[in-house]
Design a protein around this motif. Structure first.
Motif, PDB file in Angstrom:
ATOM      1  N   PHE A  33       0.856  -1.221  -0.035  1.00 27.28           N
ATOM      2  CA  PHE A  33      -0.011   0.055   0.075  1.00 27.28           C
ATOM      3  C   PHE A  33       0.830   1.315   0.015  1.00 27.28           C
ATOM      4  N   TYR A  35       0.214   5.406   1.178  1.00 28.57           N
ATOM      5  CA  TYR A  35      -0.628   6.340   1.655  1.00 28.57           C
ATOM      6  C   TYR A  35       0.235   7.561   1.788  1.00 28.57           C
ATOM      7  N   LEU A  43      -4.497   9.229   7.418  1.00 23.63           N
ATOM      8  CA  LEU A  43      -3.866   8.511   6.256  1.00 23.63           C
ATOM      9  C   LEU A  43      -5.015   8.434   5.325  1.00 23.63           C
ATOM     10  N   GLY A  99      -9.863 -13.787   4.711  1.00 23.96           N
ATOM     11  CA  GLY A  99     -11.405 -13.926   4.733  1.00 23.96           C
ATOM     12  C   GLY A  99     -11.935 -13.978   6.293  1.00 23.96           C
ATOM     13  N   GLN A 108      -1.476  -4.421   8.901  1.00 19.28           N
ATOM     14  CA  GLN A 108      -0.337  -3.770   7.752  1.00 19.28           C
ATOM     15  C   GLN A 108       0.969  -3.292   8.593  1.00 19.28           C
TER      16      GLN A 108
ATOM     17  N   TYR B  32     -14.032  -5.744  10.510  1.00 18.42           N
ATOM     18  CA  TYR B  32     -13.287  -5.658  11.894  1.00 18.42           C
ATOM     19  C   TYR B  32     -12.478  -4.177  11.869  1.00 18.42           C
ATOM     20  N   GLN B  34      -9.293  -1.987  13.694  1.00 19.90           N
ATOM     21  CA  GLN B  34      -7.784  -2.343  14.195  1.00 19.90           C
ATOM     22  C   GLN B  34      -7.348  -0.943  14.751  1.00 19.90           C
ATOM     23  N   PHE B  46       0.753  -1.617  14.694  1.00 23.12           N
ATOM     24  CA  PHE B  46      -0.356  -2.339  14.934  1.00 23.12           C
ATOM     25  C   PHE B  46      -0.417  -2.494  16.582  1.00 23.12           C
ATOM     26  N   LEU B  49      -6.677  -6.121  17.147  1.00 20.72           N
ATOM     27  CA  LEU B  49      -7.720  -6.258  16.298  1.00 20.72           C
ATOM     28  C   LEU B  49      -8.906  -6.737  16.886  1.00 20.72           C
ATOM     29  N   ARG B  51     -12.981  -8.282  15.678  1.00 22.84           N
ATOM     30  CA  ARG B  51     -13.973  -8.428  14.697  1.00 22.84           C
ATOM     31  C   ARG B  51     -15.380  -7.843  15.116  1.00 22.84           C
ATOM     32  N   TYR B  96     -13.917  -8.796   4.658  1.00 19.56           N
ATOM     33  CA  TYR B  96     -12.962  -9.735   4.878  1.00 19.56           C
ATOM     34  C   TYR B  96     -12.096 -10.122   3.508  1.00 19.56           C
ATOM     35  N   THR B  98     -10.560  -8.102   1.339  1.00 20.23           N
ATOM     36  CA  THR B  98      -9.541  -7.295   1.106  1.00 20.23           C
ATOM     37  C   THR B  98      -8.963  -6.786   2.386  1.00 20.23           C
ATOM     38  N   ASP B  99      -7.498  -6.481   2.268  1.00 17.72           N
ATOM     39  CA  ASP B  99      -6.823  -6.026   3.353  1.00 17.72           C
ATOM     40  C   ASP B  99      -6.893  -4.401   3.650  1.00 17.72           C
ATOM     41  N   LYS B 100      -7.743  -3.843   2.784  1.00 13.29           N
ATOM     42  CA  LYS B 100      -7.731  -2.419   2.672  1.00 13.29           C
ATOM     43  C   LYS B 100      -8.393  -1.963   3.794  1.00 13.29           C
ATOM     44  N   LEU B 101      -7.733  -0.767   4.643  1.00 10.07           N
ATOM     45  CA  LEU B 101      -8.107  -0.369   5.561  1.00 10.07           C
ATOM     46  C   LEU B 101      -8.475   1.242   5.609  1.00 10.07           C
ATOM     47  N   PHE B 103      -8.552   4.588   7.432  1.00  9.29           N
ATOM     48  CA  PHE B 103      -8.053   5.195   8.708  1.00  9.29           C
ATOM     49  C   PHE B 103      -8.543   6.292   9.357  1.00  9.29           C
TER      50      PHE B 103
END
Lengths: 119, 113
Positions: A33, A35, A43, A99, A108, B32, B34, B46, B49, B51, B96, B98-101, B103
């Protein structure tokens, strides 16, 4: 320990220059990624990549492009730098999403950042 | 519109007290959430986390709660120490797949001796 490195901590460029920001991760992560972080805006995601040669636009891709030729390396390119691109740029990587089994390992990992100033 | 809100004002507390930071969101249904810590001039690190189907998570002096009805997460640091002084970011995981967050802007915590 996961290590994400960025090519420069500080960079000063002139308006109109082409700028390359490099990011390397050493944990064989699938996702990477880019940012930018600005005061009061937090971010914001520019681009991300979930595999070699694959990329997706984030929330603010305008004025940027990316390249991922190798799994461990993700480059951010400013084709023609402008003063409004002065910012802190942060690279991150993460392992492939699991998943519904997402765990604390699917976080991350960030590099130290590059503070870019465009004059 | 979609929004994530964290207190933009710094939180100042005395050593030994419990710090509570808030993350509110609108128009998201995160899978979820974080929490990250960021020190000046460094990238975020980090912390925890949680859920969507979990109410509370703990790790040493840290506790996170997640109320999907109120659309809010609270982050607590008990027995706070000056070394806890930093900016704390919440991040929503929308899916779930994608790991895209997404912020939040972060809240700066200052713990005084």
């Amino acid at each position: 320990d996961v290590k994400v490195t960025q090519s420069s901590r500080y960079l000063v460029k002139r308006t109109g220059e082409k700028v390359f920001l490099e990011c390397v991760q050493d944990m064989d992560h699938e996702n990477m990624f880019w940012y930018r972080q600005d005061p009061g805006l937090g971010l914001r995601l520019i681009y991300f990549s979930y595999d070699v040669k694959m990329k997706e636009k984030g929330d603010i891709p305008e004025g940027y492009s990316v390249s991922r030729e190798k799994k461990e390396r993700f480059s951010l390119i400013l084709e023609s730098a402008s003063t409004n691109q002065t910012s802190m740029y942060l690279c991150a990587s993460s392992p492939s999403g699991q998943g519904a089994l997402v765990t604390s390992t699917d976080t991350q990992y960030f590099g130290p950042g590059t503070r870019l100033t465009v004059l | 519109s979609q929004k994530i809100e964290q207190n933009s004002e710094a939180l100042n507390i005395q050593e030994g007290k419990t710090a509570t930071l808030t993350c509110n969101y609108t128009n998201y249904s995160p899978a979820y959430l974080q929490w990250y810590r960021q020190d000046p001039g460094r990238g975020p690190v980090f912390l925890l986390l949680i859920r969507e189907n979990e109410k509370e998570k703990r790790k040493e002096r840290l506790k996170v709660t997640f109320d999907t009805t109120l659309k809010q997460s609270l982050f607590h640091i008990t027995a706070s120490q000056p070394a806890d002084s930093a900016t704390y970011l919440c991040a929503l995981g929308i899916s779930y797949n994608t790991d895209k967050l997404i912020f939040g802007t972060g809240t700066r915590l200052q713990v005084f001796p």
